[in-house]
Design a protein around this motif. Structure first.
Motif, PDB file in Angstrom:
ATOM      1  N   LEU A 130       0.751  -1.192  -0.192  1.00  0.00           N
ATOM      2  CA  LEU A 130       0.014  -0.027  -0.020  1.00  0.00           C
ATOM      3  C   LEU A 130       0.758   1.204  -0.088  1.00  0.00           C
ATOM      4  O   LEU A 130       0.543   2.087  -0.804  1.00  0.00           O
ATOM      5  N   LEU A 131       1.848   1.283   0.726  1.00  0.00           N
ATOM      6  CA  LEU A 131       2.646   2.282   0.882  1.00  0.00           C
ATOM      7  C   LEU A 131       3.361   2.863  -0.519  1.00  0.00           C
ATOM      8  O   LEU A 131       3.565   3.920  -0.993  1.00  0.00           O
ATOM      9  N   SER A 175      -6.317  -3.302  -3.268  1.00  0.00           N
ATOM     10  CA  SER A 175      -6.891  -3.482  -4.447  1.00  0.00           C
ATOM     11  C   SER A 175      -7.487  -2.297  -4.931  1.00  0.00           C
ATOM     12  O   SER A 175      -7.321  -2.255  -6.311  1.00  0.00           O
ATOM     13  N   LEU A 176      -7.818  -1.262  -4.355  1.00  0.00           N
ATOM     14  CA  LEU A 176      -8.280  -0.157  -4.773  1.00  0.00           C
ATOM     15  C   LEU A 176      -7.186   0.754  -5.416  1.00  0.00           C
ATOM     16  O   LEU A 176      -7.165   1.256  -6.411  1.00  0.00           O
ATOM     17  N   TYR A 180      -6.514   1.463  -9.376  1.00  0.00           N
ATOM     18  CA  TYR A 180      -6.510   2.900  -9.681  1.00  0.00           C
ATOM     19  C   TYR A 180      -5.280   2.992 -10.628  1.00  0.00           C
ATOM     20  O   TYR A 180      -5.523   3.638 -11.702  1.00  0.00           O
ATOM     21  N   LEU A 181      -4.163   2.577 -10.117  1.00  0.00           N
ATOM     22  CA  LEU A 181      -2.965   2.655 -10.862  1.00  0.00           C
ATOM     23  C   LEU A 181      -2.892   1.918 -12.398  1.00  0.00           C
ATOM     24  O   LEU A 181      -2.633   2.676 -13.309  1.00  0.00           O
ATOM     25  N   LEU A 198     -12.184  -6.377  -4.326  1.00  0.00           N
ATOM     26  CA  LEU A 198     -13.396  -5.672  -3.469  1.00  0.00           C
ATOM     27  C   LEU A 198     -14.498  -6.401  -2.789  1.00  0.00           C
ATOM     28  O   LEU A 198     -15.285  -6.096  -1.779  1.00  0.00           O
ATOM     29  N   TRP A 199     -14.530  -7.568  -3.767  1.00  0.00           N
ATOM     30  CA  TRP A 199     -16.147  -8.543  -3.363  1.00  0.00           C
ATOM     31  C   TRP A 199     -15.774  -9.122  -2.148  1.00  0.00           C
ATOM     32  O   TRP A 199     -16.717  -9.806  -1.280  1.00  0.00           O
TER      33      TRP A 199
END
Length: 263
Positions: A130-131, A175-176, A180-181, A198-199
């Motif tokens: 995430l970072l 995931s988000l 996005y990337l 995300l499900w």
């Protein structure tokens, strides 16, 4: 000045990571010593156990879940809410989709404490991902703002709570971010697959397809729809049509089961 800012950011990051790690390790030691844990991870372990034991058709039967958890962690659970009161719980119900239990079933042979340890290691890895992904997402920002984002990410409450509880919020965030990337780099198929994760918590996935269609991201929308269908088929194969109906019924009545469960 830039070097000083970098050093201060590094020092702050190390302090935050140390605090998170020490708190988590205290819980790990307690779990290993007692042979159990009251953390949220027990709900995922319960789902994995039921699938591994060939009882997937009873995955959303709360009485069956309760029997499993009484063997895993004898005693009562307590959940405290500010200014409202204190309720006694005897179950942390598994309310994730069937494919989650199926994915975790190979790990059901581990003890609950080791399952908890493994979830922590996975979440530390996800925090690192995430970072990195957030830094890439804001690569055009000034360095001072990017360093601030790094610190704010580590200060994000779920980063600590997910590790302590064994929850999945970091998976959703990754995931988000990666989705996005991928969208930004015009990799629609990959974006749809990544956003399909995300499900794991359906409420976070409901608006993805309408949003992709609104933005005319046709490949991503098609890929996300395909991932959704694939997960639905896997879930159906795991618990059957009756199990899917039981899952929907459980979600629909969860809020009415009392404030502790509704939370």
């Amino acid at each position: 000045m830039k070097l000083l800012l970098r050093l201060l950011t590094l020092a702050a990051a190390l302090v935050l990571l140390s605090r998170i790690a020490v708190t988590w390790l205290d819980d790990v030691n307690l779990a290993l010593e007692s042979g159990s844990t009251y953390r949220d991870i027990i709900q995922f372990y319960t789902g994995a156990k039921l699938v591994a034991l060939g009882q997937a058709d009873r995955l959303y039967d709360l009485d069956t879940q309760r029997l499993v958890q009484k063997r895993l962690a004898p005693g009562q659970y307590f959940y405290e809410v500010w200014n409202i009161g204190r309720w006694e719980l005897d179950l942390l119900p598994f309310v994730s989709p069937p494919f989650v239990a199926l994915a975790l079933a190979p790990l059901a042979g581990l003890s609950l404490p080791m399952f908890y340890v493994l979830s922590g290691v996975a979440n530390l890895f996800l925090l690192a991902v995430l970072l990195i992904s957030l830094q890439r997402a804001v690569s055009g920002w000034a360095e001072s703002w990017r360093l601030a984002l790094c610190i704010l990410t580590l200060m994000w409450l779920p980063a600590t709570m997910v590790l302590l509880q064994g929850q999945v919020s970091l998976l959703l965030a990754v995931s988000l971010a990666l989705g996005y990337l991928a969208l930004r780099r015009d990799k629609g198929v990959l974006a749809g697959i990544l956003l399909g994760a995300l499900w794991v918590k359906p409420q976070y996935a409901l608006l993805v397809l309408p949003s992709l269609l609104l933005w005319q991201r046709w490949r991503a929308a098609g890929s996300f729809a395909g991932a959704t269908v694939a997960l639905l088929v896997v879930s159906w194969a795991t618990v059957g049509a009756g199990g899917l109906v039981a899952y929907v019924e459980l979600l629909s009545r969860l809020e009415a089961m009392g404030p502790s469960y509704g939370v």
